[in-house]
Scaffold this motif. Structure first.
Motif, PDB file in Angstrom:
ATOM      1  N   ALA A   1      -8.821 -22.796 -12.082  1.00  0.00           N
ATOM      2  CA  ALA A   1      -8.672 -21.340 -12.196  1.00  0.00           C
ATOM      3  C   ALA A   1      -7.803 -20.830 -11.052  1.00  0.00           C
ATOM      4  CB  ALA A   1     -10.029 -20.660 -12.171  1.00  0.00           C
ATOM      5  N   SER A   2      -6.682 -20.245 -11.400  1.00  0.00           N
ATOM      6  CA  SER A   2      -5.796 -19.715 -10.353  1.00  0.00           C
ATOM      7  C   SER A   2      -6.078 -18.231 -10.178  1.00  0.00           C
ATOM      8  CB  SER A   2      -4.331 -19.938 -10.717  1.00  0.00           C
ATOM      9  OG  SER A   2      -4.020 -19.229 -11.892  1.00  0.00           O
ATOM     10  N   ARG A   3      -6.083 -17.812  -8.961  1.00  0.00           N
ATOM     11  CA  ARG A   3      -6.319 -16.399  -8.666  1.00  0.00           C
ATOM     12  C   ARG A   3      -5.000 -15.777  -8.277  1.00  0.00           C
ATOM     13  NH1 ARG A   3     -11.976 -16.043  -5.377  1.00  0.00           N
ATOM     14  NH2 ARG A   3     -13.244 -16.967  -6.999  1.00  0.00           N
ATOM     15  N   ARG A   4      -4.332 -15.234  -9.231  1.00  0.00           N
ATOM     16  CA  ARG A   4      -3.058 -14.576  -8.970  1.00  0.00           C
ATOM     17  C   ARG A   4      -3.326 -13.158  -8.525  1.00  0.00           C
ATOM     18  NH1 ARG A   4       1.921 -15.365 -12.528  1.00  0.00           N
ATOM     19  NH2 ARG A   4       2.228 -13.598 -11.213  1.00  0.00           N
ATOM     20  N   ILE A   5      -2.707 -12.775  -7.443  1.00  0.00           N
ATOM     21  CA  ILE A   5      -2.855 -11.418  -6.926  1.00  0.00           C
ATOM     22  C   ILE A   5      -1.699 -10.593  -7.468  1.00  0.00           C
ATOM     23  CG2 ILE A   5      -2.958 -10.014  -4.853  1.00  0.00           C
ATOM     24  CD1 ILE A   5      -4.098 -12.458  -3.418  1.00  0.00           C
ATOM     25  N   PRO A   6      -1.998  -9.462  -8.109  1.00  0.00           N
ATOM     26  CA  PRO A   6      -0.933  -8.651  -8.700  1.00  0.00           C
ATOM     27  C   PRO A   6       0.058  -8.156  -7.643  1.00  0.00           C
ATOM     28  CG  PRO A   6      -3.104  -7.874  -9.389  1.00  0.00           C
ATOM     29  CD  PRO A   6      -3.318  -8.908  -8.336  1.00  0.00           C
ATOM     30  N   PRO A   7       1.321  -7.982  -8.017  1.00  0.00           N
ATOM     31  CA  PRO A   7       2.340  -7.524  -7.062  1.00  0.00           C
ATOM     32  C   PRO A   7       2.017  -6.163  -6.445  1.00  0.00           C
ATOM     33  CG  PRO A   7       3.365  -8.313  -9.076  1.00  0.00           C
ATOM     34  CD  PRO A   7       1.901  -8.305  -9.313  1.00  0.00           C
ATOM     35  N   LEU A   8       1.359  -5.300  -7.184  1.00  0.00           N
ATOM     36  CA  LEU A   8       1.030  -3.978  -6.654  1.00  0.00           C
ATOM     37  C   LEU A   8       0.099  -4.092  -5.449  1.00  0.00           C
ATOM     38  CD1 LEU A   8       1.326  -0.947  -6.908  1.00  0.00           C
ATOM     39  CD2 LEU A   8      -0.609  -0.947  -8.477  1.00  0.00           C
ATOM     40  N   VAL A   9      -0.797  -5.060  -5.454  1.00  0.00           N
ATOM     41  CA  VAL A   9      -1.697  -5.256  -4.316  1.00  0.00           C
ATOM     42  C   VAL A   9      -0.890  -5.645  -3.082  1.00  0.00           C
ATOM     43  CG1 VAL A   9      -3.576  -6.686  -3.415  1.00  0.00           C
ATOM     44  CG2 VAL A   9      -3.658  -5.854  -5.765  1.00  0.00           C
ATOM     45  N   TRP A  10       0.110  -6.527  -3.247  1.00  0.00           N
ATOM     46  CA  TRP A  10       0.952  -6.930  -2.119  1.00  0.00           C
ATOM     47  C   TRP A  10       1.767  -5.750  -1.604  1.00  0.00           C
ATOM     48  CZ3 TRP A  10      -0.554 -10.954   0.229  1.00  0.00           C
ATOM     49  CH2 TRP A  10      -1.065 -12.043  -0.446  1.00  0.00           C
ATOM     50  N   ILE A  11       2.259  -4.910  -2.512  1.00  0.00           N
ATOM     51  CA  ILE A  11       3.046  -3.748  -2.101  1.00  0.00           C
ATOM     52  C   ILE A  11       2.180  -2.781  -1.299  1.00  0.00           C
ATOM     53  CG2 ILE A  11       4.258  -1.699  -2.970  1.00  0.00           C
ATOM     54  CD1 ILE A  11       5.189  -3.495  -5.324  1.00  0.00           C
ATOM     55  N   VAL A  12       0.974  -2.505  -1.775  1.00  0.00           N
ATOM     56  CA  VAL A  12       0.067  -1.597  -1.068  1.00  0.00           C
ATOM     57  C   VAL A  12      -0.313  -2.188   0.284  1.00  0.00           C
ATOM     58  CG1 VAL A  12      -2.245  -0.581  -1.121  1.00  0.00           C
ATOM     59  CG2 VAL A  12      -0.807  -0.510  -3.156  1.00  0.00           C
ATOM     60  N   LEU A  13      -0.566  -3.486   0.329  1.00  0.00           N
ATOM     61  CA  LEU A  13      -0.902  -4.139   1.592  1.00  0.00           C
ATOM     62  C   LEU A  13       0.256  -4.057   2.578  1.00  0.00           C
ATOM     63  CD1 LEU A  13      -3.038  -5.772   3.104  1.00  0.00           C
ATOM     64  CD2 LEU A  13      -1.980  -7.830   2.170  1.00  0.00           C
ATOM     65  N   ALA A  14       1.487  -4.260   2.112  1.00  0.00           N
ATOM     66  CA  ALA A  14       2.658  -4.155   2.992  1.00  0.00           C
ATOM     67  C   ALA A  14       2.825  -2.731   3.511  1.00  0.00           C
ATOM     68  CB  ALA A  14       3.911  -4.603   2.248  1.00  0.00           C
ATOM     69  N   LEU A  15       2.589  -1.732   2.668  1.00  0.00           N
ATOM     70  CA  LEU A  15       2.690  -0.338   3.116  1.00  0.00           C
ATOM     71  C   LEU A  15       1.634  -0.015   4.172  1.00  0.00           C
ATOM     72  CD1 LEU A  15       3.407   1.484  -0.258  1.00  0.00           C
ATOM     73  CD2 LEU A  15       4.972   1.174   1.662  1.00  0.00           C
ATOM     74  N   LEU A  16       0.421  -0.508   3.984  1.00  0.00           N
ATOM     75  CA  LEU A  16      -0.631  -0.261   4.968  1.00  0.00           C
ATOM     76  C   LEU A  16      -0.315  -0.922   6.310  1.00  0.00           C
ATOM     77  CD1 LEU A  16      -3.880  -0.618   2.829  1.00  0.00           C
ATOM     78  CD2 LEU A  16      -2.955   1.455   3.855  1.00  0.00           C
ATOM     79  N   VAL A  17       0.196  -2.143   6.272  1.00  0.00           N
ATOM     80  CA  VAL A  17       0.560  -2.821   7.516  1.00  0.00           C
ATOM     81  C   VAL A  17       1.699  -2.090   8.204  1.00  0.00           C
ATOM     82  CG1 VAL A  17       1.560  -4.947   8.443  1.00  0.00           C
ATOM     83  CG2 VAL A  17      -0.323  -5.062   6.820  1.00  0.00           C
TER      84      VAL A  17
END
Length: 87
Positions: A13-29
């Motif tokens: 089972a692969s846990r793919r993280i949606p691109p929107l989560v990465w974008i929001v995480l980058a904005l928060l950082v």
């Protein structure tokens, strides 16, 4: 009749993280980095140097008449968060 089914290895089972989560995480950082840079207490000059941030000047609050249930407000000086205490 012989059943010749090939058993495939179970897929992991692969846990793919949606691109929107990465974008929001980058904005928060990025926001955190900017916030930490701004609270250092120094200003950058156009030439790249730094000098201490100056305290804000005194602000004058005008008098306000009473309106409805709100009481009147007297005129006076107001200290902001970066101003020295009133003397």
């Amino acid at each position: 009749m012989t059943d010749h089914r090939t058993e495939a290895a179970p897929k992991k089972a692969s846990r793919r993280i949606p691109p929107l989560v990465w974008i929001v995480l980058a904005l928060l950082v990025g926001w955190l980095v900017v916030a930490l840079m701004q609270r250092q207490g120094s200003d950058r000059t156009p030439q790249g140097g730094a000098h201490p941030a100056q305290a804000e000047g005194t602000s004058i609050m005008p008098a306000a008449p009473a309106q409805g249930d709100a009481p009147a407000t007297p005129a006076g000086t107001v200290n902001g968060p970066a101003q020295p205490p009133a003397q």
